[in-house]
Design a protein around this motif. Structure first.
Motif, mmCIF file in Angstrom:
data_model
loop_
_atom_site.group_PDB
_atom_site.id
_atom_site.type_symbol
_atom_site.label_atom_id
_atom_site.label_comp_id
_atom_site.label_asym_id
_atom_site.label_seq_id
_atom_site.Cartn_x
_atom_site.Cartn_y
_atom_site.Cartn_z
ATOM 1 N N LEU A 3 0.551 -1.152 0.061
ATOM 2 C CA LEU A 3 0.024 -0.046 -0.049
ATOM 3 C C LEU A 3 0.719 1.201 -0.013
ATOM 4 C CD1 LEU A 3 -2.533 -0.874 3.013
ATOM 5 C CD2 LEU A 3 -3.087 -0.953 0.429
ATOM 6 N N ASN A 4 0.314 2.383 -0.584
ATOM 7 C CA ASN A 4 0.872 3.647 -0.350
ATOM 8 C C ASN A 4 0.410 4.206 0.948
ATOM 9 O OD1 ASN A 4 2.203 6.288 -0.757
ATOM 10 N ND2 ASN A 4 0.655 6.868 -1.902
ATOM 11 N N GLY A 5 0.536 3.525 2.046
ATOM 12 C CA GLY A 5 0.082 3.882 3.181
ATOM 13 C C GLY A 5 0.153 2.823 4.353
ATOM 14 N N PHE A 6 -0.625 2.979 5.392
ATOM 15 C CA PHE A 6 -0.577 1.956 6.504
ATOM 16 C C PHE A 6 -1.880 1.757 7.011
ATOM 17 C CE2 PHE A 6 0.394 6.160 8.143
ATOM 18 C CZ PHE A 6 -0.520 5.996 9.372
ATOM 19 N N VAL A 7 -1.984 0.528 7.673
ATOM 20 C CA VAL A 7 -3.091 0.180 7.933
ATOM 21 C C VAL A 7 -3.342 0.619 9.590
ATOM 22 C CG1 VAL A 7 -4.915 -1.828 8.821
ATOM 23 C CG2 VAL A 7 -3.423 -1.647 6.780
ATOM 24 N N LEU A 8 -4.615 1.317 9.950
ATOM 25 C CA LEU A 8 -4.790 1.571 11.250
ATOM 26 C C LEU A 8 -6.151 1.107 11.764
ATOM 27 C CD1 LEU A 8 -2.986 3.581 13.248
ATOM 28 C CD2 LEU A 8 -4.525 5.473 12.480
ATOM 29 N N VAL A 9 -5.940 0.641 13.185
ATOM 30 C CA VAL A 9 -7.194 0.265 13.613
ATOM 31 C C VAL A 9 -7.503 0.969 15.017
ATOM 32 C CG1 VAL A 9 -8.416 -1.828 14.744
ATOM 33 C CG2 VAL A 9 -7.197 -2.013 12.741
ATOM 34 N N VAL A 10 -8.354 1.807 15.289
ATOM 35 C CA VAL A 10 -8.383 2.609 16.489
ATOM 36 C C VAL A 10 -9.856 2.375 17.170
ATOM 37 C CG1 VAL A 10 -8.599 5.070 17.414
ATOM 38 C CG2 VAL A 10 -7.189 4.432 15.537
ATOM 39 N N THR A 11 -9.706 1.846 18.401
ATOM 40 C CA THR A 11 -10.812 1.419 18.982
ATOM 41 C C THR A 11 -11.753 2.832 19.643
ATOM 42 O OG1 THR A 11 -9.791 2.094 21.599
ATOM 43 C CG2 THR A 11 -9.547 -0.393 20.298
ATOM 44 N N SER A 12 -12.904 2.518 19.894
ATOM 45 C CA SER A 12 -13.897 3.373 20.317
ATOM 46 C C SER A 12 -13.315 4.545 21.231
ATOM 47 C CB SER A 12 -15.301 2.929 20.811
ATOM 48 O OG SER A 12 -15.124 2.240 21.850
ATOM 49 N N LEU A 47 -16.230 1.766 10.291
ATOM 50 C CA LEU A 47 -16.219 1.252 11.432
ATOM 51 C C LEU A 47 -16.872 -0.258 11.412
ATOM 52 C CD1 LEU A 47 -18.133 4.126 13.424
ATOM 53 C CD2 LEU A 47 -15.684 3.576 13.391
ATOM 54 N N LYS A 48 -16.102 -0.905 12.293
ATOM 55 C CA LYS A 48 -16.405 -2.445 12.349
ATOM 56 C C LYS A 48 -16.218 -2.930 13.864
ATOM 57 C CE LYS A 48 -14.632 -5.244 9.124
ATOM 58 N NZ LYS A 48 -15.622 -5.615 8.371
ATOM 59 N N PHE A 49 -17.063 -4.076 14.152
ATOM 60 C CA PHE A 49 -17.046 -4.283 15.568
ATOM 61 C C PHE A 49 -15.614 -5.091 15.930
ATOM 62 C CE2 PHE A 49 -21.720 -4.468 15.041
ATOM 63 C CZ PHE A 49 -21.866 -3.684 16.311
ATOM 64 N N LEU A 50 -15.073 -4.985 16.886
ATOM 65 C CA LEU A 50 -13.673 -5.430 17.333
ATOM 66 C C LEU A 50 -14.004 -6.490 18.568
ATOM 67 C CD1 LEU A 50 -10.456 -4.987 17.106
ATOM 68 C CD2 LEU A 50 -10.703 -3.387 18.938
ATOM 69 N N HIS A 51 -13.890 -7.640 17.928
ATOM 70 C CA HIS A 51 -14.457 -8.867 18.751
ATOM 71 C C HIS A 51 -13.130 -9.207 19.778
ATOM 72 C CE1 HIS A 51 -18.096 -9.596 16.743
ATOM 73 N NE2 HIS A 51 -17.440 -9.058 15.593
ATOM 74 N N LYS A 111 -14.055 -7.390 27.733
ATOM 75 C CA LYS A 111 -14.123 -6.257 28.719
ATOM 76 C C LYS A 111 -15.283 -6.407 29.593
ATOM 77 C CE LYS A 111 -11.679 -2.767 25.939
ATOM 78 N NZ LYS A 111 -11.476 -1.430 25.540
ATOM 79 N N MET A 112 -14.922 -6.027 30.809
ATOM 80 C CA MET A 112 -16.136 -6.159 31.845
ATOM 81 C C MET A 112 -16.700 -4.709 32.193
ATOM 82 S SD MET A 112 -15.614 -9.451 31.955
ATOM 83 C CE MET A 112 -16.863 -9.777 33.439
ATOM 84 N N SER A 113 -17.929 -4.660 32.375
ATOM 85 C CA SER A 113 -18.770 -3.604 33.010
ATOM 86 C C SER A 113 -18.195 -3.379 34.508
ATOM 87 C CB SER A 113 -19.907 -3.593 32.757
ATOM 88 O OG SER A 113 -20.694 -4.602 33.334
ATOM 89 N N GLU A 114 -18.720 -2.257 35.098
ATOM 90 C CA GLU A 114 -18.612 -1.993 36.362
ATOM 91 C C GLU A 114 -19.004 -3.197 37.490
ATOM 92 O OE1 GLU A 114 -19.593 1.884 37.499
ATOM 93 O OE2 GLU A 114 -18.033 2.665 36.158
ATOM 94 N N ASP A 115 -20.423 -3.681 36.923
ATOM 95 C CA ASP A 115 -21.008 -4.578 37.881
ATOM 96 C C ASP A 115 -20.423 -5.984 37.641
ATOM 97 O OD1 ASP A 115 -21.845 -5.312 35.112
ATOM 98 O OD2 ASP A 115 -23.970 -4.483 35.540
ATOM 99 N N GLY A 116 -19.369 -6.250 36.694
ATOM 100 C CA GLY A 116 -18.644 -7.389 36.467
ATOM 101 C C GLY A 116 -19.361 -8.436 35.232
ATOM 102 N N SER A 117 -20.385 -7.858 34.477
ATOM 103 C CA SER A 117 -20.941 -8.371 33.373
ATOM 104 C C SER A 117 -19.920 -8.243 32.173
ATOM 105 C CB SER A 117 -22.276 -7.888 33.024
ATOM 106 O OG SER A 117 -22.453 -6.696 32.821
ATOM 107 N N ALA A 118 -20.072 -9.225 31.129
ATOM 108 C CA ALA A 118 -19.277 -8.834 29.989
ATOM 109 C C ALA A 118 -19.979 -7.755 29.155
ATOM 110 C CB ALA A 118 -19.027 -10.192 29.288
ATOM 111 N N LEU A 119 -19.020 -6.966 28.461
ATOM 112 C CA LEU A 119 -19.475 -6.163 27.670
ATOM 113 C C LEU A 119 -19.559 -6.456 25.984
ATOM 114 C CD1 LEU A 119 -17.604 -2.714 29.160
ATOM 115 C CD2 LEU A 119 -20.000 -3.219 29.018
ATOM 116 N N PRO A 120 -20.538 -6.147 25.379
ATOM 117 C CA PRO A 120 -20.521 -6.697 24.099
ATOM 118 C C PRO A 120 -19.450 -6.138 23.284
ATOM 119 C CG PRO A 120 -22.184 -4.893 24.392
ATOM 120 C CD PRO A 120 -21.741 -5.427 25.648
ATOM 121 N N PRO A 121 -19.158 -6.515 22.118
ATOM 122 C CA PRO A 121 -17.985 -5.887 21.192
ATOM 123 C C PRO A 121 -18.386 -4.398 20.780
ATOM 124 C CG PRO A 121 -18.372 -8.183 20.476
ATOM 125 C CD PRO A 121 -19.512 -7.825 21.594
ATOM 126 N N GLN A 122 -17.315 -3.595 20.770
ATOM 127 C CA GLN A 122 -17.661 -2.188 20.362
ATOM 128 C C GLN A 122 -17.081 -1.947 19.098
ATOM 129 O OE1 GLN A 122 -19.504 -0.032 22.303
ATOM 130 N NE2 GLN A 122 -19.786 -1.805 23.145
#
Length: 356
Positions: free
Chosen positions: A2-11, A130-134, A138-149
């Motif tokens: 590529l004439n460039g580079f790949v970048l993946v940035v989380t939410s 934007l695509k889901f990052l699986h 990650k866990m929420s404050e109450d300990g439950s699993a967070l869905p992919p963002q």
């Protein structure tokens, strides 16, 4: 390719992945930017407020281009975290389908660039979606699993296409590995093409300074000292001796690699320059000695003052260039001239004057 580079940035604004070719465009090594805040790389015009580029990047990380307001004066890294706290509240059923055109992104942003000697920034066009990052678990404050963002998957290319000479030199970027005193240990395939040496030829000749032009030695040594103190040399432009006895201008950046908290070796990324670029850098270079014998830094190069026998040695070298191949020990001092052959002066005196 590529004439460039790949970048993946989380939410949250963290760089989840960057292809290693980011170094060819921005000068930052891949491992130095991954898991860091992208906002620290983006151009900012005012330290007290977020620049337009940073706000633009924030909006493009949000699925509805509606990034939450960031308090004025908040630092970049903290801003990334505050964005993350709102981003993780999104549930997949609240978001548009992943193949929706709403999630496509194309925008321009100015990034910090170590390779740019004029402004220090490079305008990049980021194109992707934007695509889901699986798999983040990650866990929420109450300990439950967070869905992919959602995360931004984009190809970053320079807004201004590179010139033909830039394309040629970019394709010949090579890397070398050195001991802490700069003795060569390894060289990649492109480096062997540019310089003409085999790894065995590079390893058997001494500290590596014997491949550097005499007029560039102190300049390189100054950045060598800087790298030993800070971990990175910064951009260094100098001439390397090829196997054909020609001088090749390169733009290099050296950095320390640590193991168990201690520096183990040096990795140098080098980009060949055309002669005109090299001469321009030479004109801009400040011609001052980086250290004096009184500071103690000269001990790093194992030189003493006064330099015993220096005039005699220099005159005898003028009579025969073959004297550089005499039985100089790399570790012990020569009995004849009192100069350690592995010091800067000793290295320069061992060079064949014919190459100049």
């Amino acid at each position: 390719a590529l004439n460039g580079f790949v970048l993946v940035v989380t939410s949250e604004g963290l760089i989840f992945y960057s292809s290693h070719t980011i170094q060819d465009y921005l000068g930052f090594h891949q491992v130095d930017v991954m898991h860091q805040s992208v906002f620290e790389l983006i151009h900012t015009e005012d330290q007290q407020d977020f620049s337009e580029d940073q706000q633009k990047f924030r909006r493009n990380l949000h699925w509805a281009l509606n990034a939450p307001h960031t308090p004025e004066g908040e630092p970049s890294a903290e801003g990334g975290k505050s964005l993350g706290s709102s981003a993780v509240t999104c549930k997949p059923d609240q978001l548009p389908p992943e193949n929706s055109s709403f999630l496509e992104r194309s925008f321009v942003c100015r990034f910090r660039c170590l390779l740019d000697n004029s402004s220090g920034f490079l305008a990049l066009n980021l194109q992707g979606r934007l695509k889901f990052l699986h798999g983040q678990n990650k866990m929420s404050e109450d300990g439950s699993a967070l869905p992919p963002q959602l995360a931004l998957f984009a190809i970053s290319t320079p807004l201004q296409p590179p010139s033909i000479p830039q394309i040629r030199t970019k394709n010949m970027i090579f890397r070398t590995k050195h001991k802490l005193d700069f003795t060569p240990l390894a060289c990649d395939a492109k480096g062997k093409m540019v310089l003409g040496y085999t790894e065995a030829e590079l390893q058997m000749c001494g500290t590596g300074y014997q491949f550097i032009h005499a007029a560039d030695m102190l300049y390189c040594a100054e950045n060598h000292v800087k790298m030993m103190k800070t971990g990175e040399s910064g951009l260094t432009v100098f001439r390397l001796l090829t196997k054909e006895n020609c001088w090749k201008w390169v733009q290099a950046n050296a950095r320390l690699v640590y193991k168990n908290g201690k520096p183990e070796y040096i990795i140098v990324t080098q980009r060949p320059l055309v002669d005109e670029e090299g001469r321009e850098h030479l004109r801009k270079r400040s011609m001052h000695l980086p250290f004096t014998f009184a500071t103690g830094e000269a001990l790093l190069y194992q030189s003493a003052y006064p330099l015993l026998g220096f005039p005699d040695t220099f005159q005898s070298k003028g009579k025969t260039s073959k004297s550089k191949k005499t039985s100089h020990s790399h570790r012990g001092r020569s009995q004849k001239d009192g100069v350690d052959p592995s010091s800067l002066l000793g290295t320069m005196m061992r060079q064949d004057k014919a190459v100049y």
